[in-house]
Enzyme design. Structure first.
Site, short mmCIF file in Angstrom:
data_model
loop_
_atom_site.label_atom_id
_atom_site.label_comp_id
_atom_site.label_asym_id
_atom_site.label_seq_id
_atom_site.Cartn_x
_atom_site.Cartn_y
_atom_site.Cartn_z
N ALA A 343 0.83 -1.20 0.00
CA ALA A 343 0.00 0.00 0.00
C ALA A 343 0.86 1.25 0.00
O ALA A 343 1.94 1.28 0.62
CB ALA A 343 -0.92 0.00 1.22
N PRO A 344 0.43 2.29 -0.71
CA PRO A 344 1.20 3.54 -0.71
C PRO A 344 1.20 4.19 0.67
O PRO A 344 0.31 3.95 1.49
CB PRO A 344 0.47 4.40 -1.74
CG PRO A 344 -0.92 3.84 -1.80
CD PRO A 344 -0.77 2.37 -1.54
N GLY A 345 2.21 5.02 0.91
CA GLY A 345 2.31 5.70 2.19
C GLY A 345 3.53 5.22 2.96
O GLY A 345 4.30 4.37 2.52
N ILE A 346 3.71 5.76 4.15
CA ILE A 346 4.84 5.42 5.00
C ILE A 346 4.68 4.01 5.55
O ILE A 346 3.61 3.66 6.08
CB ILE A 346 4.97 6.44 6.15
CG1 ILE A 346 5.19 7.86 5.59
CG2 ILE A 346 6.10 6.06 7.09
CD1 ILE A 346 5.19 8.95 6.64
N ARG A 347 5.71 3.19 5.44
CA ARG A 347 5.65 1.82 5.97
C ARG A 347 5.52 1.86 7.49
O ARG A 347 6.19 2.64 8.17
CB ARG A 347 6.91 1.04 5.58
CG ARG A 347 7.21 1.02 4.09
CD ARG A 347 6.35 0.03 3.35
NE ARG A 347 6.65 0.01 1.93
CZ ARG A 347 7.56 -0.77 1.37
NH1 ARG A 347 8.28 -1.60 2.10
NH2 ARG A 347 7.75 -0.73 0.06
N GLY A 348 4.68 1.00 8.02
CA GLY A 348 4.50 0.91 9.46
C GLY A 348 5.53 -0.01 10.10
O GLY A 348 6.12 -0.87 9.44
N LYS A 364 -4.00 -6.16 6.13
CA LYS A 364 -2.96 -5.88 7.11
C LYS A 364 -2.62 -7.15 7.88
O LYS A 364 -3.53 -7.86 8.35
CB LYS A 364 -3.45 -4.79 8.08
CG LYS A 364 -3.90 -3.51 7.40
CD LYS A 364 -4.65 -2.57 8.34
CE LYS A 364 -3.79 -2.00 9.40
NZ LYS A 364 -4.51 -0.93 10.16
N ASP A 399 -13.46 0.03 11.49
CA ASP A 399 -13.69 -1.36 11.88
C ASP A 399 -12.85 -2.26 10.97
O ASP A 399 -12.50 -1.90 9.85
CB ASP A 399 -15.17 -1.71 11.75
CG ASP A 399 -15.51 -3.05 12.40
OD1 ASP A 399 -14.70 -3.54 13.21
OD2 ASP A 399 -16.59 -3.59 12.11
#
Length: 604
Positions: A343-348, A364, A399
């Site tokens: 997924a795009p964005g900062i890796r968790g 996830k 949710d």
């Protein structure tokens, strides 16, 4: 038994086990008893589910909001408890773990026959799947063993007593009287504060929505679902107004005042307003349904852009929602060719998050090793997600659908994603030929990460979103939730433009936190050193620090300080915590305050 039913049962019973004299052989008797035991387990579950839903009316009329919230929370465990009980019974009484394949296939076939004239066949099929999958290892069951597709139609199932929805036929001259009848037909045990006043307000709201009084055509009618929808402090009457070729959905939230009298709080007619009532970021409804498929079908006609999976979930039937979602996902996979990708964005630091671009959800899974400074493990993270599911999400927490052993086609995975799964979560995947099995998975609606949104907007739009972010923090706090990690990357912007929290590994109850002011440094040298001179023990929170890691960009800082400067001081958090500890339950309305009649008619 009718000839058609007899023919149907003959078709599903395994003929090879039925002797000529009609006396069932032991194997056939076992098949029948096993199928009936599974259905009895489901019936016991749904009876308990309906009992909790029926009790919601009395709890609402008594003003017992805590009981309503507890019912929503406790009901989540009903299903798994009944599945466990039924599975253990089958193991004990039928040695179900060691039955041959053909017996399980015959049990499923016999079970289908038992669902003739059943009021909840789709739920019973899902219960059958849950029981069989709990007993059998996934490598042993296939489409002959479980209901991969529904076998029994839910179309036109009739209720035993009253229809799913009531129909009223208003005329221009008696529209007010019709509305009065609709409100009264629910048999409330409480009087209205002023029913005539509420009806006038509903009519005015309809006029404002349409821009004119509707011309009541030959087919003019109002259709209203027979059971109210209960959540928090409100009971919702859901229906639609049919006039000519136009259908107008509506929801009327009813509330109880301190004197024990009812009043209509608002009248919702816009599609987005009805849709927001059934957002997965809110608590589930309590509603008594003999034929749940009929309720879900009615709701789907009102808000067709809400999937049936979401609607089943929002009326408290989460397991059926998962079944519907699973079918929708694989139907989508059969008709598309894009790949799952990171997924795009900062890796968790805690989760691997991936998505399918053509499908509006994210997937996830928890990493095997969670590095410092995070102080959580897989068990803690799972407990946090369960905490959110059981809590009132007040429109500010996403949710999640939780799945185990999800087998997805290998050729639909981007190679970079497979490498990341192998590297960061090898215990969570199994590579089995042309499939990748994910042992544990959370699925949420896809949103635009708030940090990404803020980087691409400015001006009034940015200010409005920063203000909504602060509102989200306030509403979560009032609902007894402290997000922990408040970074913008942990919040998302929904398709409706609402800011919602979705990263739960550091979430805590407000009442478990100690909100403090930063003490003065013991000497000037401490202040100049750049090192913290205060302890920061677990549970201690220093709101004055929030700005340091949140407000580095000038436009964001200016917008936040304009609307939410008090969130950077401990007083707000301390006072909110004190109100929660005092037992004060705040109101959360899933519609704008401006739509509330009390706001619009302050002098009335």
């Amino acid at each position: 038994m009718s000839a058609s039913n007899a023919a149907h049962l003959q078709a599903v019973e395994p003929p090879s086990t039925q002797p000529d004299d009609g006396d069932p052989v032991p194997e056939f008797r076992q098949i029948a008893e096993l199928a009936r035991a599974i259905l009895a387990g489901f019936n016991a579950h749904y009876q308990r589910f309906r009992t909790a839903s029926r009790a919601a009316r009395a709890q609402f009329e008594a003003g017992d909001v805590r009981a309503l919230r507890d019912a929503v929370r406790d009901r989540i465990a009903f299903y798994d408890s009944r599945v466990f009980e039924t599975s253990e019974q089958l193991k004990r009484e039928f040695d179900a773990e060691h039955l041959p394949d053909d017996v399980w296939a015959s049990v499923k076939a016999y079970f289908i026959g038992l669902l003739v004239n059943h009021k909840q066949p789709e739920l019973a099929e899902t219960f059958f799947n849950s029981v069989s999958c709990r007993i059998l290892h996934r490598t042993y069951f296939h489409n002959d063993f479980i209901f991969y597709r529904p076998a029994v139609s839910t179309e036109y199932i009739e209720t035993t007593d009253t229809p799913t929805y009531r129909t009223y036929y208003p005329k221009r001259a008696d529209l007010f009287a019709t509305l009065a009848t609709i409100l009264s037909d629910f048999g409330w045990q409480l009087p209205f504060v002023d029913l005539d006043r509420d009806i006038r307000r509903i009519a005015r709201a309809l006029y404002r929505h349409l821009g004119h009084w509707p011309e009541l055509g030959y087919n003019a009618q109002i259709q209203v679902l027979g059971s109210p929808f209960f959540r928090n402090k409100a009971a919702y009457i859901i229906g639609r107004f049919v006039h000519g070729d136009t259908e107008t959905p509506f929801a009327l939230p009813l509330c109880r005042n301190r004197d024990g009298r009812l009043f209509v709080d608002a009248a919702l007619f816009a599609h987005d307003q009805i849709r927001s009532l059934f957002s997965l970021s809110r608590a589930y409804f309590l509603v008594d349904m003999e034929v749940p498929s009929a309720y879900v079908g009615f709701l789907h006609e009102l808000i067709p852009d809400k999937s049936r999976a979401e609607l089943y979930t929002m009326v408290g039937l989460g397991k059926q929602g998962k079944t519907m979602f699973y079918r929708e996902l694989f139907h989508h996979l059969r008709h598309t060719s894009d790949r799952f990708e990171i997924a795009p964005g900062i890796r968790g630091m805690v989760m691997i998050v991936f998505t399918l671009p053509s499908f509006p959800f994210v997937f996830k899974l928890i990493k095997d090793v969670i590095p410092p400074p995070k102080e959580v493990n897989r068990e803690i993270v799972r407990a946090k997600y369960l905490m959110v599911k059981r809590h009132d999400r007040v429109g500010r927490m996403a949710d999640s659908l939780e799945f185990s052993d999800v087998a997805l086609p290998r050729d639909r995975f981007d190679p970079a994603l497979i490498d990341e799964l192998r590297t960061l979560a090898p215990s969570m995947i199994e590579e089995d030929g042309d499939t990748i099995v994910i042992r544990h998975l959370y699925i949420e609606c896809r949103m635009t990460p708030l940090n990404v949104w803020l980087d691409t907007h400015g001006g009034a739009e940015l200010e409005a979103k920063v203000r909504d972010y602060g509102n989200a923090l306030r509403e979560l706090a009032i609902a007894n939730i402290f997000p922990g990690d408040m970074l913008f990357k942990n919040f998302g912007v929904t398709r409706m433009g609402r800011v919602v929290f979705y990263d739960y590994d550091e979430i805590e109850y407000m009442t478990d936190c100690d909100f403090r002011r930063i003490p003065p440094p013991p000497t000037p040298e401490f202040e100049m050193s750049g090192e913290a001179w205060y302890t920061g023990h677990k549970g201690e929170v220093y709101p004055e620090e929030f700005g340091t890691f949140l407000l580095n960009q000038k436009p964001v800082r200016e917008a936040f300080m304009k609307h939410h400067a008090d969130l950077l001081q401990p007083a707000f958090w301390q006072q909110t915590k004190a109100r929660i500890q005092a037992g004060i339950l705040e109101d959360f309305f899933p519609y704008p305050q401006t739509l509330r009649f009390a706001q619009r008619y302050r002098k009335a």
